[in-house]
Design a protein around this motif. Structure first.
Motif, PDB file in Angstrom:
ATOM      1  N   TRP A 166      39.217  -7.374 -25.578  1.00 44.74           N
ATOM      2  CA  TRP A 166      38.547  -6.889 -24.370  1.00 44.74           C
ATOM      3  C   TRP A 166      39.022  -5.493 -24.008  1.00 44.74           C
ATOM      4  CZ3 TRP A 166      40.797  -5.317 -19.807  1.00 44.74           C
ATOM      5  CH2 TRP A 166      39.898  -4.999 -18.780  1.00 44.74           C
ATOM      6  N   ALA A 167      40.326  -5.265 -24.063  1.00 42.72           N
ATOM      7  CA  ALA A 167      40.874  -3.975 -23.665  1.00 42.72           C
ATOM      8  C   ALA A 167      40.378  -2.851 -24.582  1.00 42.72           C
ATOM      9  CB  ALA A 167      42.402  -4.031 -23.683  1.00 42.72           C
ATOM     10  N   LEU A 168      40.355  -3.119 -25.874  1.00 45.62           N
ATOM     11  CA  LEU A 168      39.921  -2.089 -26.823  1.00 45.62           C
ATOM     12  C   LEU A 168      38.440  -1.757 -26.648  1.00 45.62           C
ATOM     13  CD1 LEU A 168      41.811  -3.266 -30.032  1.00 45.62           C
ATOM     14  CD2 LEU A 168      42.347  -1.281 -28.593  1.00 45.62           C
ATOM     15  N   SER A 169      37.609  -2.806 -26.482  1.00 46.05           N
ATOM     16  CA  SER A 169      36.170  -2.563 -26.327  1.00 46.05           C
ATOM     17  C   SER A 169      35.866  -1.921 -24.983  1.00 46.05           C
ATOM     18  CB  SER A 169      35.390  -3.870 -26.496  1.00 46.05           C
ATOM     19  OG  SER A 169      35.801  -4.840 -25.549  1.00 46.05           O
ATOM     20  N   ALA A 170      36.593  -2.318 -23.932  1.00 45.27           N
ATOM     21  CA  ALA A 170      36.380  -1.716 -22.612  1.00 45.27           C
ATOM     22  C   ALA A 170      36.777  -0.248 -22.612  1.00 45.27           C
ATOM     23  CB  ALA A 170      37.175  -2.482 -21.560  1.00 45.27           C
ATOM     24  N   LEU A 171      37.874   0.084 -23.289  1.00 45.29           N
ATOM     25  CA  LEU A 171      38.296   1.478 -23.377  1.00 45.29           C
ATOM     26  C   LEU A 171      37.249   2.321 -24.092  1.00 45.29           C
ATOM     27  CD1 LEU A 171      40.396   3.733 -23.079  1.00 45.29           C
ATOM     28  CD2 LEU A 171      41.443   2.909 -25.217  1.00 45.29           C
ATOM     29  N   TYR A 213      32.901   6.614 -23.718  1.00 48.81           N
ATOM     30  CA  TYR A 213      31.519   7.092 -23.854  1.00 48.81           C
ATOM     31  C   TYR A 213      30.905   7.361 -22.486  1.00 48.81           C
ATOM     32  CZ  TYR A 213      31.020   6.557 -28.880  1.00 48.81           C
ATOM     33  OH  TYR A 213      31.133   6.719 -30.236  1.00 48.81           O
ATOM     34  N   LYS A 214      31.216   6.504 -21.515  1.00 45.25           N
ATOM     35  CA  LYS A 214      30.661   6.680 -20.174  1.00 45.25           C
ATOM     36  C   LYS A 214      31.147   7.975 -19.546  1.00 45.25           C
ATOM     37  CE  LYS A 214      30.135   4.280 -15.750  1.00 45.25           C
ATOM     38  NZ  LYS A 214      30.448   3.044 -14.992  1.00 45.25           N
ATOM     39  N   LEU A 215      32.402   8.344 -19.795  1.00 46.50           N
ATOM     40  CA  LEU A 215      32.978   9.563 -19.234  1.00 46.50           C
ATOM     41  C   LEU A 215      32.629  10.802 -20.052  1.00 46.50           C
ATOM     42  CD1 LEU A 215      36.538   8.246 -18.291  1.00 46.50           C
ATOM     43  CD2 LEU A 215      34.587   8.613 -16.759  1.00 46.50           C
ATOM     44  N   LEU A 256      25.324   5.594 -30.573  1.00 44.48           N
ATOM     45  CA  LEU A 256      23.880   5.699 -30.749  1.00 44.48           C
ATOM     46  C   LEU A 256      23.186   5.715 -29.399  1.00 44.48           C
ATOM     47  CD1 LEU A 256      21.350   5.610 -32.619  1.00 44.48           C
ATOM     48  CD2 LEU A 256      21.469   3.111 -32.427  1.00 44.48           C
ATOM     49  N   LYS A 257      22.536   6.832 -29.098  1.00 41.48           N
ATOM     50  CA  LYS A 257      21.724   6.908 -27.898  1.00 41.48           C
ATOM     51  C   LYS A 257      20.584   5.916 -28.012  1.00 41.48           C
ATOM     52  CE  LYS A 257      18.234   8.725 -28.029  1.00 41.48           C
ATOM     53  NZ  LYS A 257      16.762   8.673 -27.970  1.00 41.48           N
TER      54      LYS A 257
END
Length: 334
Positions: free
Chosen positions: A26-31, A36-38, A155-156
């Motif tokens: 979870w931590a790796l995927s959330a990071l 990407y969001k930032l 990927l957009k």
């Protein structure tokens, strides 16, 4: 069923041994999502709309029939559609591979080869999905469908569709490796549509069912209806399946009126060999999925047949889904 799948779907106690690893996943995927969001990880801009057909869990959920359905429907509306895939189960590629009539499942992966054979649109395979899209743009495509790739945030994408197995749904609901989920159930609230393959669809979900069409002889390519097949051959058959849920295929055959003398399931994307086929009585018809047939054609006898299936939606959902995609395409002047 593999031990890990028993933990995910049958409440095997080994899941408790795997649970401490799930917070790490979870931590790796959330990071990664956050980066990407930032904007700290780049998402290259693309000049064509991209539709992702994916899932939040591991295993086959019925994505490929949805991809084929969308390709055929959008082609009929005048779009120049192309498909990209990572090519799971095929060779490890460093450059995008354009599937053609001579590409084997071992080279390009079973699902991409199936999609190409069914639709004859350009299909490009490699782990670099952005490069795959750029290759399709060079080939003149103005709309790209990504077979899987929901978690490939580089990927957009313009439309996100999630396909779930209506019978197995989310198993124990835990993240990998203790459960089958790549992302939490919260992710369903962020996608454009949730498509349920079989079973009962919940509120805000779109129901889909797979309709058996024909049986095709792997050697001769003769096509017959199920009724014609039973009349000409027998309702007693053998069956194999190397898909996410082999039992789903075996249940389909039983529902169609077949009696299974011997049914053998393999793991998803299994690379078949001659021994897998010779374990069956060659005097009895051997039925398999279309996905498996692309890997068995070299060593299947005249008794080998595959069942074609098509995705079907209600008229309302069909219109809703296609309107969603065509509306997003207008942002690109298409």
């Amino acid at each position: 069923m593999r031990l890990i799948e028993k933990a995910w779907f049958l409440d095997h106690p080994i899941k408790w041994l795997l649970l401490p690893l799930s917070p790490v996943f979870w931590a790796l995927s959330a990071l990664r999502r956050l980066l990407y969001k930032l904007g700290l990880l780049a998402q290259p801009k693309l000049s064509v709309p991209v539709v992702v057909v994916g899932n939040i869990g591991v295993g086959g959920n019925g994505k490929t029939p949805v991809v084929v359905f969308l390709v055929e429907q959008l082609k009929a509306r005048g779009f120049k559609v192309g498909v990209i895939s990572r090519g799971y189960g095929g060779d490890k590629l460093t450059e995008p591979l354009l599937i053609d009539d001579n590409t084997s499942a071992q080279q390009g992966g079973d699902e991409p080869v199936l999609i190409y054979q069914r639709t004859k649109v350009p299909v490009v395979v490699s782990p670099d999905r952005v490069a795959n899209v750029e290759r399709l743009i060079e080939l003149g495509c103005n709309l790209v469908i990504s077979d899987d790739g929901l978690q490939h945030y580089r990927l957009k994408r313009d439309v996100e569709l999630v396909v779930i197995d209506g019978k197995r749904r989310f198993g124990n609901g835990w993240l990998l490796p203790a459960g089958p989920l790549r992302e939490g159930l919260w992710r369903l609230n962020t996608v454009d549509r949730v498509i349920v393959n079989g079973g009962l669809a919940d509120v805000n979900e779109m129901a889909m069912h797979l309709e058996a069409q024909q049986l095709v002889n792997i050697r001769s390519q003769q096509r017959v209806s199920v009724a014609e097949f039973i009349s000409a051959h027998s309702h007693n058959v053998n069956a194999l399946a190397g898909i996410g849920s082999p039992q789903r295929f075996f249940d389909t055959l039983t529902t169609l009126g077949f009696t299974l003398q011997n049914a053998v399931g393999f793991v998803d994307h299994h690379q078949f060999n001659e021994c897998d086929i010779t374990q069956f009585d060659s005097s009895v018809p051997l039925l398999m999925t279309e996905k498996d047939a692309v890997k068995c054609s070299d060593f299947t006898g005249d008794n080998g047949w595959y069942l074609t299936v098509d995705a079907h939606f209600s008229d309302r959902d069909n219109t809703n889904l296609l309107n969603l995609i065509t509306t997003r395409c207008k942002n690109y002047g298409i």
